[in-house]
Design a protein around this motif. Structure first.
Motif, mmCIF file in Angstrom:
data_model
loop_
_atom_site.group_PDB
_atom_site.id
_atom_site.type_symbol
_atom_site.label_atom_id
_atom_site.label_comp_id
_atom_site.label_asym_id
_atom_site.label_seq_id
_atom_site.Cartn_x
_atom_site.Cartn_y
_atom_site.Cartn_z
ATOM 1 N N MET A 258 0.827 -1.208 0.000
ATOM 2 C CA MET A 258 0.000 0.000 0.000
ATOM 3 C C MET A 258 0.864 1.262 0.000
ATOM 4 O O MET A 258 0.556 2.251 -0.695
ATOM 5 C CB MET A 258 -0.935 0.006 1.211
ATOM 6 N N ASN A 259 1.955 1.233 0.760
ATOM 7 C CA ASN A 259 2.850 2.403 0.799
ATOM 8 C C ASN A 259 3.570 2.602 -0.530
ATOM 9 O O ASN A 259 3.691 3.730 -1.030
ATOM 10 C CB ASN A 259 3.880 2.229 1.921
ATOM 11 N N GLN A 262 1.086 4.087 -3.064
ATOM 12 C CA GLN A 262 0.257 5.194 -2.589
ATOM 13 C C GLN A 262 -1.232 4.839 -2.557
ATOM 14 O O GLN A 262 -2.094 5.566 -3.072
ATOM 15 C CB GLN A 262 0.457 6.451 -3.443
ATOM 16 N N LEU A 263 -1.539 3.713 -1.931
ATOM 17 C CA LEU A 263 -2.927 3.250 -1.882
ATOM 18 C C LEU A 263 -3.454 3.175 -0.449
ATOM 19 O O LEU A 263 -4.471 2.515 -0.196
ATOM 20 C CB LEU A 263 -3.035 1.863 -2.535
ATOM 21 N N ASN A 264 -2.810 3.861 0.467
ATOM 22 C CA ASN A 264 -3.232 3.787 1.870
ATOM 23 C C ASN A 264 -4.637 4.335 2.090
ATOM 24 O O ASN A 264 -5.323 3.933 3.033
ATOM 25 C CB ASN A 264 -2.244 4.541 2.759
ATOM 26 N N ASP A 265 -5.078 5.252 1.233
ATOM 27 C CA ASP A 265 -6.395 5.872 1.398
ATOM 28 C C ASP A 265 -7.441 5.302 0.442
ATOM 29 O O ASP A 265 -8.528 5.872 0.291
ATOM 30 C CB ASP A 265 -6.281 7.392 1.177
ATOM 31 N N HIS A 266 -7.120 4.189 -0.208
ATOM 32 C CA HIS A 266 -8.063 3.586 -1.150
ATOM 33 C C HIS A 266 -9.181 2.892 -0.365
ATOM 34 O O HIS A 266 -8.945 1.949 0.396
ATOM 35 C CB HIS A 266 -7.341 2.574 -2.040
ATOM 36 N N ASP A 267 -10.413 3.346 -0.537
ATOM 37 C CA ASP A 267 -11.534 2.871 0.279
ATOM 38 C C ASP A 267 -11.780 1.376 0.124
ATOM 39 O O ASP A 267 -11.969 0.663 1.127
ATOM 40 C CB ASP A 267 -12.816 3.640 -0.086
ATOM 41 N N LYS A 270 -9.046 -0.705 1.720
ATOM 42 C CA LYS A 270 -9.176 -0.636 3.180
ATOM 43 C C LYS A 270 -10.316 -1.534 3.667
ATOM 44 O O LYS A 270 -10.201 -2.184 4.712
ATOM 45 C CB LYS A 270 -9.407 0.809 3.617
ATOM 46 N N ASP A 271 -11.403 -1.571 2.903
ATOM 47 C CA ASP A 271 -12.552 -2.396 3.303
ATOM 48 C C ASP A 271 -12.201 -3.882 3.294
ATOM 49 O O ASP A 271 -12.542 -4.614 4.236
ATOM 50 C CB ASP A 271 -13.733 -2.135 2.360
ATOM 51 N N HIS A 274 -9.957 -4.798 6.091
ATOM 52 C CA HIS A 274 -10.676 -4.817 7.363
ATOM 53 C C HIS A 274 -11.349 -6.173 7.605
ATOM 54 O O HIS A 274 -11.460 -6.619 8.759
ATOM 55 C CB HIS A 274 -11.719 -3.694 7.388
#
Length: 389
Positions: A258-259, A262-267, A270-271, A274
């Motif tokens: 992810m780092n 640059q995908l740390n904020d990809h919804d 992240k789902d 989780h």
């Protein structure tokens, strides 16, 4: 009173090669009808069925009927079924249930009598459920398991008027009633209605999500070109499609990927991270999944086969006939695989005693699964395999 009779014909005789066009020379016999019915069971319509008969008989003039006669026969059957389609299908299944004690069938109707749910499972399906472990629910129309040849085996079918939690709850209760107990593990796609129904009815079952369905969305969810022009997908698949890493290793590598991209904020990413404990093998390495985590992928392939003998324009009565035909084919393949394992042995590629013993114990399909070249490797990779029944 007849005053004059002219014996001479007032029209030319039909050419001998054209006699088969006359209505008096055509008849849709029992043999024709039986062939049309049998071919219809494997989703071959009247036009193709006529062409098959034309080839078998040796020409159009040898068939004894026409393409239009075949289409009219099919239309007459559909007219006969008419609005009684659902009623005839249910009556047929109820009659089978009466004479076959181990056949399970249930149905549900709306307040005005319309069919809204239908479930069926026969004796062989119940035996398969007992032998082959856990179950995958495919929201298309079937319930699947993986047999000892790593092939799908259908253990039941259902038709639902809607894909709601209420409909799925009714279905799972029918399943539980028919088979006597709930499966230990259930694998589905991310259908929320199915999830709620499973939590309510199969309270003791472990619910897992299909890896294939989730990863299949990857290319559509991330930005265009990321999967094709970088090693993003390769790195992600390396930690997803394996149970040889620990949860800590998975989380660490996921964060690194992810780092890097640059995908740390990809919804969406992240789902799915989780809910990783419900679909990433690293989080249930000790559970025997029997190949089920990819079962929904296998279901997609199996659906392709079932769609070959089914079409959305057929009646419910026809659907049942098509389904039974497809099920017979599936069970024939399973029996053939059993036969091959019982009377033949897979060729080994080394002199290892372990390999020879494995060839005796496991089914041919499982034994021949590609697990690497043991003769050229200094490490042995152990995979959990199902013994031959």
């Amino acid at each position: 009173m007849v005053k004059y009779f002219g014996e001479a014909h007032n029209h030319p005789f039909v050419d001998e090669d054209d006699i088969h066009f006359l209505a008096s020379s055509r008849e849709l016999t029992f043999t024709h009808k039986k062939m049309l019915d049998d071919l219809a069971n494997i989703n071959i319509g009247p036009v193709k069925a006529f062409n098959i008969m034309r080839t078998m008989y040796g020409g159009f003039d040898k068939v004894g009927t026409t393409k239009s006669d075949c289409k009219n026969y099919k239309r007459s059957i559909n007219l006969y079924i008419g609005d009684y389609d659902a009623e005839m299908a249910v009556q047929r299944l109820m009659a089978k249930k009466e004479f076959c004690p181990n056949f399970s069938c249930d149905y549900s109707t709306t307040t005005d009598g319309a069919l809204k749910g239908l479930f069926l499972a026969d004796e062989q399906a119940k035996m398969n459920f007992t032998v082959f472990g856990d179950v995958s629910f495919d929201a298309t129309y079937r319930h699947n398991k993986i047999d000892n040849h790593n092939r799908n085996v259908t253990i039941g079918a259902a038709l639902l008027g809607s894909e709601t939690a209420e409909s799925y709850t009714w279905l799972l209760n029918c399943f539980k009633k028919a088979f006597g107990y709930e499966p230990a593990i259930v694998v589905t796609n991310q259908d929320l209605a199915m999830k709620r129904a499973i939590e309510y009815v199969f309270s003791n079952a472990r619910h897992r999500l299909c890896m294939w369905h989730i990863m299949d969305k990857l290319s559509r969810k991330v930005r265009s070109g990321l999967c094709n022009t970088t090693d993003f997908k390769t790195r992600l698949c390396d930690i997803v499609w394996t149970d040889s890493i620990t949860p800590e290793q998975f989380a660490k590598e996921w964060a690194s990927i992810m780092n890097d991209f640059q995908l740390n904020d990809h919804d969406w990413l992240k789902d799915i991270f989780h809910i990783r404990e419900s679909w990433i093998p690293a989080y249930y390495r000790e559970e025997s999944m029997s190949g089920l985590m990819r079962t929904s992928c296998s279901s997609e392939s199996e659906n392709g086969f079932f769609w070959q003998v089914y079409n959305p324009r057929c009646t419910l009565v026809e659907f049942l006939a098509h389904f039974e035909t497809a099920l017979d084919h599936q069970r024939h393949e399973h029996r053939k695989n059993d036969h091959d394992c019982r009377y033949t042995r897979a060729a080994t590629w080394s002199n290892f005693a372990l390999e020879k013993q494995a060839a005796e114990i496991y089914t041919r399909t499982i034994f021949l699964c590609p697990i690497g070249n043991t003769s050229s490797s200094s490490q042995l990779h152990f995979h959990e395999l199902r013994t031959r029944q």
